[in-house]
Scaffold this motif. Structure first.
Motif, PDB file in Angstrom:
ATOM      1  N   ARG A   1       0.829  -1.213   0.000  1.00  0.00           N
ATOM      2  CA  ARG A   1       0.000   0.000   0.000  1.00  0.00           C
ATOM      3  C   ARG A   1       0.863   1.262   0.000  1.00  0.00           C
ATOM      4  O   ARG A   1       0.548   2.241  -0.678  1.00  0.00           O
ATOM      5  CB  ARG A   1      -0.922  -0.013   1.213  1.00  0.00           C
ATOM      6  CG  ARG A   1      -1.939   1.133   1.216  1.00  0.00           C
ATOM      7  CD  ARG A   1      -2.954   0.979   2.335  1.00  0.00           C
ATOM      8  NE  ARG A   1      -2.315   0.903   3.639  1.00  0.00           N
ATOM      9  CZ  ARG A   1      -2.409  -0.120   4.473  1.00  0.00           C
ATOM     10  NH1 ARG A   1      -3.104  -1.192   4.126  1.00  0.00           N
ATOM     11  NH2 ARG A   1      -1.806  -0.094   5.642  1.00  0.00           N
TER      12      ARG A   1
ATOM     13  N   THR B   1       3.984  -4.487  -5.992  1.00  0.00           N
ATOM     14  CA  THR B   1       3.089  -5.645  -5.871  1.00  0.00           C
ATOM     15  C   THR B   1       3.843  -6.980  -5.917  1.00  0.00           C
ATOM     16  O   THR B   1       3.215  -8.029  -6.061  1.00  0.00           O
ATOM     17  CB  THR B   1       2.023  -5.627  -6.977  1.00  0.00           C
ATOM     18  OG1 THR B   1       2.684  -5.670  -8.255  1.00  0.00           O
ATOM     19  CG2 THR B   1       1.171  -4.376  -6.890  1.00  0.00           C
TER      20      THR B   1
ATOM     21  N   ARG C   1       2.602  -9.771  -3.656  1.00  0.00           N
ATOM     22  CA  ARG C   1       1.167 -10.068  -3.627  1.00  0.00           C
ATOM     23  C   ARG C   1       0.882 -11.559  -3.678  1.00  0.00           C
ATOM     24  O   ARG C   1       0.006 -12.057  -2.966  1.00  0.00           O
ATOM     25  CB  ARG C   1       0.439  -9.336  -4.760  1.00  0.00           C
ATOM     26  CG  ARG C   1      -1.056  -9.507  -4.707  1.00  0.00           C
ATOM     27  CD  ARG C   1      -1.792  -8.620  -5.684  1.00  0.00           C
ATOM     28  NE  ARG C   1      -1.880  -7.238  -5.216  1.00  0.00           N
ATOM     29  CZ  ARG C   1      -2.717  -6.336  -5.737  1.00  0.00           C
ATOM     30  NH1 ARG C   1      -3.526  -6.666  -6.743  1.00  0.00           N
ATOM     31  NH2 ARG C   1      -2.749  -5.100  -5.274  1.00  0.00           N
TER      32      ARG C   1
ATOM     33  N   HIS D   1      -1.096 -13.450  -0.845  1.00  0.00           N
ATOM     34  CA  HIS D   1      -2.329 -14.185  -1.126  1.00  0.00           C
ATOM     35  C   HIS D   1      -2.233 -15.628  -0.636  1.00  0.00           C
ATOM     36  O   HIS D   1      -3.229 -16.195  -0.159  1.00  0.00           O
ATOM     37  CB  HIS D   1      -2.617 -14.165  -2.620  1.00  0.00           C
ATOM     38  CG  HIS D   1      -3.194 -12.872  -3.107  1.00  0.00           C
ATOM     39  ND1 HIS D   1      -3.415 -12.599  -4.440  1.00  0.00           N
ATOM     40  CD2 HIS D   1      -3.600 -11.761  -2.432  1.00  0.00           C
ATOM     41  CE1 HIS D   1      -3.924 -11.393  -4.575  1.00  0.00           C
ATOM     42  NE2 HIS D   1      -4.037 -10.870  -3.371  1.00  0.00           N
TER      43      HIS D   1
ATOM     44  N   VAL E   1      -7.527  -5.513   2.659  1.00  0.00           N
ATOM     45  CA  VAL E   1      -7.245  -6.133   1.365  1.00  0.00           C
ATOM     46  C   VAL E   1      -8.355  -5.799   0.374  1.00  0.00           C
ATOM     47  O   VAL E   1      -8.101  -5.417  -0.779  1.00  0.00           O
ATOM     48  CB  VAL E   1      -7.104  -7.660   1.514  1.00  0.00           C
ATOM     49  CG1 VAL E   1      -7.031  -8.333   0.145  1.00  0.00           C
ATOM     50  CG2 VAL E   1      -5.871  -8.005   2.336  1.00  0.00           C
TER      51      VAL E   1
ATOM     52  N   GLU F   1      -7.695  -3.873  -3.103  1.00  0.00           N
ATOM     53  CA  GLU F   1      -7.770  -4.639  -4.341  1.00  0.00           C
ATOM     54  C   GLU F   1      -9.132  -4.553  -5.027  1.00  0.00           C
ATOM     55  O   GLU F   1      -9.288  -5.025  -6.151  1.00  0.00           O
ATOM     56  CB  GLU F   1      -7.416  -6.100  -4.063  1.00  0.00           C
ATOM     57  CG  GLU F   1      -5.999  -6.280  -3.528  1.00  0.00           C
ATOM     58  CD  GLU F   1      -5.627  -7.732  -3.332  1.00  0.00           C
ATOM     59  OE1 GLU F   1      -6.444  -8.620  -3.671  1.00  0.00           O
ATOM     60  OE2 GLU F   1      -4.512  -8.003  -2.848  1.00  0.00           O
TER      61      GLU F   1
ATOM     62  N   THR G   1     -11.958  -6.040  -4.087  1.00  0.00           N
ATOM     63  CA  THR G   1     -12.560  -7.371  -4.114  1.00  0.00           C
ATOM     64  C   THR G   1     -13.620  -7.493  -3.025  1.00  0.00           C
ATOM     65  O   THR G   1     -13.518  -6.855  -1.973  1.00  0.00           O
ATOM     66  CB  THR G   1     -11.495  -8.446  -3.898  1.00  0.00           C
ATOM     67  OG1 THR G   1     -10.752  -8.142  -2.708  1.00  0.00           O
ATOM     68  CG2 THR G   1     -10.531  -8.480  -5.080  1.00  0.00           C
TER      69      THR G   1
END
Length: 338
Positions: A209, A214, A217, A221, A269, A273, A275
């Motif tokens: 952030r 990234t 990532r 994840h 998150v 993202e 999501t």
């Protein structure tokens, strides 16, 4: 505390769907470190309002108090993770550990929203003056403990230190089951830990952030999947609750896992993202909802033992402003998606 927020039929326009006026006023009557987050996440104030409050962290209340306790060399309490003179002292024989050294203070200040500009040359000072208790390693290179490295990664990104080499440590030390364990580097475990894995993914998320990098990532994840596959609550081997700690909420939680802390991470998150919430979070959400008191607050659990510079939340059994902020915004995020 009076607030200039429009009313329609006696109701405020609020960002939160799960808070009433009395609780909101109680939360707003707080230190700037907490208040700006309440304004942003629950009250729905415009950025100009909460950003102005956030700027006060450097000059008022807890943030200013911690800044005033900094050593001339950039450290706090003379040490990186433990205060100077800790080992072999009477304090080392007491329960818990002291929370007053550099790493813990930086973690608090960063999470409270302090502008890194309030710590000019901090990265350079720690590079020159601070070493880890483990093997006298240089501060920004981290050491072998994943939790320590996660805090260092996030704080280094925040302060502008070069932590690119430390970032590569995380995918290289991820365990076969997907997460991390602070005991693994000593050869004491080959299985991941809820505590360590949450700390790892929170540090990596903060790094991404802040820097926009990234590259971690996929590793992050993977750690998040480790927690999601266990619904944030259960052992993979037996399906039983991983431990009472998972449903005991405490602030400051320092290194300690709970489903509330984990859900706050998954909310972060989701916001970064774009999501939606994963359905596997539903059992953890039920635990948070069940812990909410009839008045809309959450109670402090047993606080972690150890010396602090000062208290920033209430004793055990009392309504906690911090836990109420976190619990409310987690439920808002979940409920809004449905």
């Amino acid at each position: 505390m009076a607030r200039n927020i429009p009313n329609v039929a006696g109701r405020r326009y609020l960002a939160s769907m799960a808070i009433d006026d009395d609780v909101l006023d109680w939360l707003l009557d707080s230190d700037p470190a907490l208040r700006w987050q309440v304004q942003r996440d629950l009250a729905g104030d415009p950025p100009a309002v909460w950003e102005a409050t956030r700027a006060l962290v450097a000059t008022e209340g807890w943030g200013a108090d911690l800044l005033s306790k900094q050593d001339p060399d950039g450290q706090w309490a003379g040490g990186s993770f433990f205060p100077a003179g800790f080992f072999g002292s009477a304090e080392a024989e007491q329960p818990g550990q002291p929370w007053v050294a550099t790493t813990w203070v930086l973690k608090d200040l960063r999470e409270w929203g302090l502008d890194a500009a309030a710590l000019p040359d901090e990265a350079e000072k720690l590079e020159a003056n601070s070493r880890w208790d483990y093997d006298d390693l240089p501060y920004w290179g981290g050491e072998i403990d994943v939790c320590i490295n996660s805090y260092t990664l996030a704080s280094g990104a925040w302060l502008g230190a070069d932590v690119s080499a430390l970032a590569k440590w995380f995918p290289a030390h991820r365990l076969a089951d997907g997460g991390w364990n602070c005991e693994a580097e000593e050869g004491n475990s080959t299985r991941s830990s809820f505590h360590s894995t949450l700390n790892a993914v929170r540090g990596m998320l903060a790094y991404e952030r802040i820097t926009g990098d990234t590259s971690l990532r996929d590793a992050r994840h993977g750690g998040e999947e480790y927690l999601l596959s266990r619904n944030l609550l259960y052992r993979a081997s037996t399906g039983e609750l991983v431990g009472e700690f998972a449903t005991q909420f405490v602030y400051p939680n320092r290194h300690r896992y709970s489903v509330l802390a984990a859900l706050d991470h998954f909310r972060d998150v989701s916001l970064l993202e774009g999501t939606p919430p994963d359905p596997r979070l539903s059992d953890a959400i039920d635990q948070v909802r069940a812990a909410r008191q009839p008045d809309g607050t959450w109670l402090q659990s047993r606080r972690l033992a150890g010396r602090t510079w000062f208290d920033v939340d209430v004793p055990a059994g009392e309504p906690s402003p911090w836990l109420t902020l976190i619990g409310t915004r987690v439920l808002d995020w979940w409920d809004a998606a449905r």
